[in-house]
Design a protein around this motif. Structure first.
Motif, PDB file in Angstrom:
ATOM      1  N   ILE A 146     -69.454  34.501  44.101  1.00  0.00           N
ATOM      2  CA  ILE A 146     -70.485  33.607  43.557  1.00  0.00           C
ATOM      3  C   ILE A 146     -69.914  32.222  43.317  1.00  0.00           C
ATOM      4  O   ILE A 146     -70.420  31.219  43.827  1.00  0.00           O
ATOM      5  CB  ILE A 146     -71.097  34.188  42.258  1.00  0.00           C
ATOM      6  CG1 ILE A 146     -71.850  35.483  42.567  1.00  0.00           C
ATOM      7  CG2 ILE A 146     -72.007  33.163  41.582  1.00  0.00           C
ATOM      8  CD1 ILE A 146     -72.276  36.272  41.333  1.00  0.00           C
ATOM      9  N   TRP A 147     -68.825  32.122  42.543  1.00  0.00           N
ATOM     10  CA  TRP A 147     -68.294  30.786  42.259  1.00  0.00           C
ATOM     11  C   TRP A 147     -67.430  30.244  43.388  1.00  0.00           C
ATOM     12  O   TRP A 147     -67.383  29.048  43.603  1.00  0.00           O
ATOM     13  CB  TRP A 147     -67.581  30.713  40.909  1.00  0.00           C
ATOM     14  CG  TRP A 147     -66.414  31.618  40.712  1.00  0.00           C
ATOM     15  CD1 TRP A 147     -65.137  31.409  41.098  1.00  0.00           C
ATOM     16  CD2 TRP A 147     -66.414  32.881  40.053  1.00  0.00           C
ATOM     17  NE1 TRP A 147     -64.345  32.467  40.732  1.00  0.00           N
ATOM     18  CE2 TRP A 147     -65.102  33.376  40.074  1.00  0.00           C
ATOM     19  CE3 TRP A 147     -67.395  33.650  39.430  1.00  0.00           C
ATOM     20  CZ2 TRP A 147     -64.744  34.595  39.518  1.00  0.00           C
ATOM     21  CZ3 TRP A 147     -67.037  34.851  38.870  1.00  0.00           C
ATOM     22  CH2 TRP A 147     -65.735  35.313  38.920  1.00  0.00           C
ATOM     23  N   SER A 160     -67.986  30.640  46.568  1.00  0.00           N
ATOM     24  CA  SER A 160     -68.956  30.094  47.519  1.00  0.00           C
ATOM     25  C   SER A 160     -69.513  28.762  47.022  1.00  0.00           C
ATOM     26  O   SER A 160     -69.627  27.799  47.781  1.00  0.00           O
ATOM     27  CB  SER A 160     -70.093  31.093  47.727  1.00  0.00           C
ATOM     28  OG  SER A 160     -71.116  30.538  48.510  1.00  0.00           O
ATOM     29  N   TYR A 161     -69.826  28.716  45.751  1.00  0.00           N
ATOM     30  CA  TYR A 161     -70.386  27.492  45.168  1.00  0.00           C
ATOM     31  C   TYR A 161     -69.406  26.321  45.291  1.00  0.00           C
ATOM     32  O   TYR A 161     -69.782  25.236  45.726  1.00  0.00           O
ATOM     33  CB  TYR A 161     -70.746  27.734  43.694  1.00  0.00           C
ATOM     34  CG  TYR A 161     -71.204  26.488  42.985  1.00  0.00           C
ATOM     35  CD1 TYR A 161     -72.503  26.032  43.151  1.00  0.00           C
ATOM     36  CD2 TYR A 161     -70.334  25.770  42.168  1.00  0.00           C
ATOM     37  CE1 TYR A 161     -72.935  24.877  42.506  1.00  0.00           C
ATOM     38  CE2 TYR A 161     -70.753  24.626  41.526  1.00  0.00           C
ATOM     39  CZ  TYR A 161     -72.053  24.183  41.693  1.00  0.00           C
ATOM     40  OH  TYR A 161     -72.468  23.037  41.059  1.00  0.00           O
ATOM     41  N   PHE A 162     -68.150  26.549  44.919  1.00  0.00           N
ATOM     42  CA  PHE A 162     -67.170  25.459  44.920  1.00  0.00           C
ATOM     43  C   PHE A 162     -66.683  25.084  46.323  1.00  0.00           C
ATOM     44  O   PHE A 162     -66.351  23.931  46.570  1.00  0.00           O
ATOM     45  CB  PHE A 162     -65.970  25.803  44.033  1.00  0.00           C
ATOM     46  CG  PHE A 162     -66.279  25.722  42.565  1.00  0.00           C
ATOM     47  CD1 PHE A 162     -66.575  24.515  41.968  1.00  0.00           C
ATOM     48  CD2 PHE A 162     -66.269  26.865  41.783  1.00  0.00           C
ATOM     49  CE1 PHE A 162     -66.874  24.435  40.608  1.00  0.00           C
ATOM     50  CE2 PHE A 162     -66.551  26.805  40.428  1.00  0.00           C
ATOM     51  CZ  PHE A 162     -66.865  25.588  39.840  1.00  0.00           C
ATOM     52  N   LYS A 203     -68.476  25.530  49.112  1.00  0.00           N
ATOM     53  CA  LYS A 203     -69.644  25.225  49.956  1.00  0.00           C
ATOM     54  C   LYS A 203     -69.711  26.104  51.209  1.00  0.00           C
ATOM     55  O   LYS A 203     -70.332  25.747  52.188  1.00  0.00           O
ATOM     56  CB  LYS A 203     -69.672  23.744  50.359  1.00  0.00           C
ATOM     57  CG  LYS A 203     -69.588  22.774  49.209  1.00  0.00           C
ATOM     58  CD  LYS A 203     -70.786  22.869  48.310  1.00  0.00           C
ATOM     59  CE  LYS A 203     -70.726  21.781  47.245  1.00  0.00           C
ATOM     60  NZ  LYS A 203     -70.981  22.254  45.928  1.00  0.00           N
ATOM     61  N   TYR A 241     -72.509  32.163  50.825  1.00  0.00           N
ATOM     62  CA  TYR A 241     -72.170  33.319  50.000  1.00  0.00           C
ATOM     63  C   TYR A 241     -71.835  34.548  50.847  1.00  0.00           C
ATOM     64  O   TYR A 241     -70.841  35.224  50.600  1.00  0.00           O
ATOM     65  CB  TYR A 241     -73.327  33.617  49.038  1.00  0.00           C
ATOM     66  CG  TYR A 241     -73.132  34.858  48.209  1.00  0.00           C
ATOM     67  CD1 TYR A 241     -72.239  34.857  47.130  1.00  0.00           C
ATOM     68  CD2 TYR A 241     -73.813  36.032  48.493  1.00  0.00           C
ATOM     69  CE1 TYR A 241     -72.047  35.995  46.360  1.00  0.00           C
ATOM     70  CE2 TYR A 241     -73.628  37.164  47.739  1.00  0.00           C
ATOM     71  CZ  TYR A 241     -72.751  37.143  46.669  1.00  0.00           C
ATOM     72  OH  TYR A 241     -72.556  38.274  45.927  1.00  0.00           O
ATOM     73  N   THR A 276     -68.444  34.367  52.298  1.00  0.00           N
ATOM     74  CA  THR A 276     -67.447  34.458  51.237  1.00  0.00           C
ATOM     75  C   THR A 276     -67.288  35.903  50.782  1.00  0.00           C
ATOM     76  O   THR A 276     -66.174  36.375  50.572  1.00  0.00           O
ATOM     77  CB  THR A 276     -67.837  33.556  50.047  1.00  0.00           C
ATOM     78  OG1 THR A 276     -68.082  32.235  50.534  1.00  0.00           O
ATOM     79  CG2 THR A 276     -66.739  33.488  49.011  1.00  0.00           C
TER      80      THR A 276
END
Length: 163
Positions: free
Chosen positions: A118-119, A121-123, A125, A128, A131
């Protein structure tokens, strides 16, 4: 908790930290300890809760200290330090409830793959889904190869004590 339990938990935490540090020292391998593809040798220790209750807090503390010491490498901040460590704690607890090493591999692979992604993938880019695949695959390799090796050594050492 007795002294023996705390000693075992501390040793497992220390081994986890050393394994992560060894992997980070040669910088090209540092990218495999954090990021969308993770192959932490130390994650092989996540099978220990099958045979050793002290591994649950040991893995949590080892992961927490490793993530704290190497926060500059990950770039994910407090969410990775605390979140990643709590995922490891929960995975270790669930692993301790499993019946064998095959089912014991499921919690660390699935929880790290689904939650840590989750994080990450967010950081990063990176989508998800990709990742999840990268983190789960790295975790699976670590648990299958290093986890089984660690269980084998642990069981041999335990049997050696009995003689």
């Amino acid at each position: 908790m007795n002294v023996r339990y705390l000693t075992k938990a501390s040793l497992i935490a220390a081994i986890y930290i050393v394994l992560v540090m060894i992997q980070v020292l040669p910088f090209p391998l540092a990218n495999l300890t954090f990021g969308p593809i993770q192959l932490r040798l130390a994650e092989g220790l996540t099978l220990l809760p099958l045979v050793e209750a002290a591994a649950i807090p040991g893995l949590f503390v080892g992961c927490l200290i490793s993530n704290l010491l190497l926060a500059a490498y990950s770039g994910f901040g407090l969410i990775d330090i605390i979140g990643g460590s709590v995922v490891t704690l929960f995975a270790a607890y669930l692993t301790s409830k499993m019946k064998n090493k095959f089912t014991g591999m499921i919690p660390p692979v699935v929880l790290n793959g689904v939650i840590v992604s989750i994080w990450v993938s967010y950081f990063t880019k990176i989508p998800y889904f990709y990742t999840v695949l990268g983190i789960s695959a790295g975790e699976l390799v670590s648990v299958v190869i290093f986890g089984n090796l660690i269980l084998y050594v642990y069981e041999k050492a335990t049997n050696f004590k009995e003689y």
